[in-house]
Scaffold this motif. Structure first.
Motif, PDB file in Angstrom:
ATOM      1  N   ALA A   1       1.070   1.858  -7.122  1.00  0.00           N
ATOM      2  CA  ALA A   1       2.032   2.693  -6.358  1.00  0.00           C
ATOM      3  C   ALA A   1       3.643   2.019  -6.618  1.00  0.00           C
ATOM      4  CB  ALA A   1       1.959   2.834  -5.096  1.00  0.00           C
ATOM      5  N   ALA A   2       3.524   0.545  -6.517  1.00  0.00           N
ATOM      6  CA  ALA A   2       4.768  -0.231  -6.671  1.00  0.00           C
ATOM      7  C   ALA A   2       5.014  -0.172  -8.078  1.00  0.00           C
ATOM      8  CB  ALA A   2       4.415  -1.625  -6.005  1.00  0.00           C
ATOM      9  N   LEU A   3       4.153  -0.353  -8.969  1.00  0.00           N
ATOM     10  CA  LEU A   3       4.294  -0.377 -10.509  1.00  0.00           C
ATOM     11  C   LEU A   3       5.061   1.288 -10.894  1.00  0.00           C
ATOM     12  CD1 LEU A   3       4.050  -1.387 -13.246  1.00  0.00           C
ATOM     13  CD2 LEU A   3       1.727  -0.752 -13.502  1.00  0.00           C
ATOM     14  N   GLY A   4       4.285   2.186 -10.351  1.00  0.00           N
ATOM     15  CA  GLY A   4       4.919   3.471 -10.663  1.00  0.00           C
ATOM     16  C   GLY A   4       6.341   3.694 -10.283  1.00  0.00           C
ATOM     17  N   ALA A   5       6.498   3.220  -8.822  1.00  0.00           N
ATOM     18  CA  ALA A   5       8.030   3.489  -8.205  1.00  0.00           C
ATOM     19  C   ALA A   5       8.955   2.555  -9.013  1.00  0.00           C
ATOM     20  CB  ALA A   5       7.804   3.019  -6.994  1.00  0.00           C
ATOM     21  N   ALA A   6       8.613   1.404  -9.536  1.00  0.00           N
ATOM     22  CA  ALA A   6       9.619   0.493 -10.263  1.00  0.00           C
ATOM     23  C   ALA A   6       9.716   1.019 -11.555  1.00  0.00           C
ATOM     24  CB  ALA A   6       8.992  -0.899 -10.574  1.00  0.00           C
ATOM     25  N   LEU A   7       8.811   1.559 -12.090  1.00  0.00           N
ATOM     26  CA  LEU A   7       9.243   2.249 -13.745  1.00  0.00           C
ATOM     27  C   LEU A   7       9.972   3.724 -13.540  1.00  0.00           C
ATOM     28  CD1 LEU A   7       5.624   1.899 -15.379  1.00  0.00           C
ATOM     29  CD2 LEU A   7       7.970   0.501 -16.042  1.00  0.00           C
ATOM     30  N   ALA A   8       9.496   4.433 -12.409  1.00  0.00           N
ATOM     31  CA  ALA A   8      10.378   5.640 -12.281  1.00  0.00           C
ATOM     32  C   ALA A   8      12.062   5.160 -12.040  1.00  0.00           C
ATOM     33  CB  ALA A   8       9.877   6.297 -11.131  1.00  0.00           C
ATOM     34  N   ALA A   9      12.171   4.057 -11.285  1.00  0.00           N
ATOM     35  CA  ALA A   9      13.550   3.683 -11.078  1.00  0.00           C
ATOM     36  C   ALA A   9      14.276   3.182 -12.228  1.00  0.00           C
ATOM     37  CB  ALA A   9      13.560   2.593  -9.959  1.00  0.00           C
TER      38      ALA A   9
END
Length: 403
Positions: free
Chosen positions: A295-303
């Motif tokens: 989830a943290a990886l996905g959030a960082a990529l989206a940002a």
């Protein structure tokens, strides 16, 4: 007591790990070497790309099969013959792509493709084998976590150093020399790894009882491996898509040379994240922890899609990288815990295959989307696999606890 130094001080750990790294360095050199040698011999970039794609596809798809052979017969009886055949095929590839004064560029595309397919089919699974040996060397789970983290960071650094080594090599020799060096590295490393005194849990049993045991192992394996394989595929999709998005972003910013620094920031972040993650003694269970990391990886990529310039994207890539190595380390730990002692190599190979297949799929997907959608939206779509994996895993964990 549980430091990285303690991992390497474990009897036979340093020599075994060193042998594995020597062989795995060839994985960082072989792809670029094959592409350059095929291009030099055929005169066609399309032929070179096709040969490389065939090599990668057979290597990835057949990885669990080769790993199962190692589980069944052990490194000396299975891994060494694979490495010998693999190195021989690479040597033949180097021979047919070497510079021939007066002959011109005309090596058959069929010949190059056939050699690439055969070599890819025989690629020795050194990474999964080393992780099985780590599980034998480190019965303590905290030490094993550190060993896997160290292993993952070292492997990533080799994948970065490999192309640099090829670049230096081809500056003084013909492209085929890189293929020959790759063959020598994998053969030397595999033989040294197979001679390690660390006991390997070879699968025993034959006849109906052995067949029944293998059938039970095969039947129950997908349940436990579902989460780590799904997470590894999601991480691979994210990474494959990010590589292409970084190229598109830097071209849009009229800074195409900055793509190397953005990808270097991703690798640096992954190395730092992997070492920091391995140094922590986690109290939470591995499965929900993997979901949170994804989830943290996905959030960082989206940002990252909100980055206004290449410097901001480089910083966002470094932040995203912090979660890459921890996600893969945790996936390998879960696979190791799930698999039977004599099927650990194959379990690790499934995670490897998921990462590589996901990376290829992510690159292909972004190749279709770039130019059709805004880059900021493409970043969100690339982040989606990691977020979906996290949601599916957390839902599965909650369902399991309720029942």
């Amino acid at each position: 007591m549980h430091s990285y130094a303690a991992v390497l001080r474990t009897p036979h750990a340093l020599s075994t790990f060193g042998a594995a790294l020597l062989g795995r360095l060839s994985y960082g050199t072989v792809s670029l070497s094959l592409a350059l040698a095929a291009k030099n011999a055929s005169g066609s970039l399309a032929v070179a790309g096709t040969a490389l794609a065939l090599f990668g596809a057979t290597s990835v798809v057949l990885s669990p099969v080769r790993a199962a052979l190692v589980d069944r017969y052990g490194p000396r009886r299975a891994l060494v013959p694979m490495a010998v055949v693999y190195a021989a095929l690479l040597a033949v590839f180097a021979l047919v792509t070497r510079d021939q004064p007066g002959a011109g560029a005309g090596t058959s595309a069929v010949t190059l493709g056939a050699l690439a397919v055969c070599a890819g089919a025989c690629t020795p699974p050194l990474g999964p084998t080393m992780r099985t040996l780590w599980s034998q060397l480190m019965p303590d789970r905290r030490m094993l976590q550190r060993a896997y983290s160290l292993d993952g960071v070292a492997e990533e650094l080799l994948l970065v150093a490999g192309p640099l080594l090829v670049g230096i090599l081809v500056a003084y020799a013909e492209p085929a020399a890189g293929v020959a060096v790759s063959a020598a590295l994998v053969l030397a490393g595999t033989v040294a790894l197979a001679l390690s005194p660390v006991p390997f849990p070879v699968r025993r049993g034959s006849g109906r009882r052995g067949s029944a045991r293998r059938e039970r192992t095969t039947r129950t394996r997908p349940r436990g491996l579902g989460q780590p394989v799904l997470a590894a595929a999601g991480v691979g999709l994210c990474l494959g898509g990010l590589d292409l998005l970084a190229i598109a972003f830097t071209e849009e910013q009229h800074r195409p040379g900055a793509v190397a620094w953005i990808l270097a920031a991703l690798s640096a972040g992954s190395a730092v994240g992997g070492l920091a993650y391995g140094a922590v003694s986690w109290r939470s269970a591995a499965r929900p922890r993997l979901a949170l990391i994804c989830a943290a990886l996905g959030a960082a990529l989206a940002a990252a899609g909100l980055a206004p310039n290449v410097y901001a994207l480089g910083a966002a890539a470094a932040v995203a990288g912090l979660f890459v190595a921890p996600a893969l380390t945790t996936a390998y730990l879960i696979a190791d815990e799930t698999a039977a002692p004599d099927a650990r190599t194959q379990a690790g190979a499934w995670v490897n295959t998921a990462v590589d297949a996901g990376s290829s799929g992510g690159t292909a997907l972004v190749g279709v989307l770039v130019g059709r959608l805004p880059l900021s939206l493409c970043f969100v779509l690339v982040a989606a696999p990691a977020l979906v994996c996290a949601a599916v895993t957390l839902h599965g964990e909650n369902h399991r606890k309720r029942h």
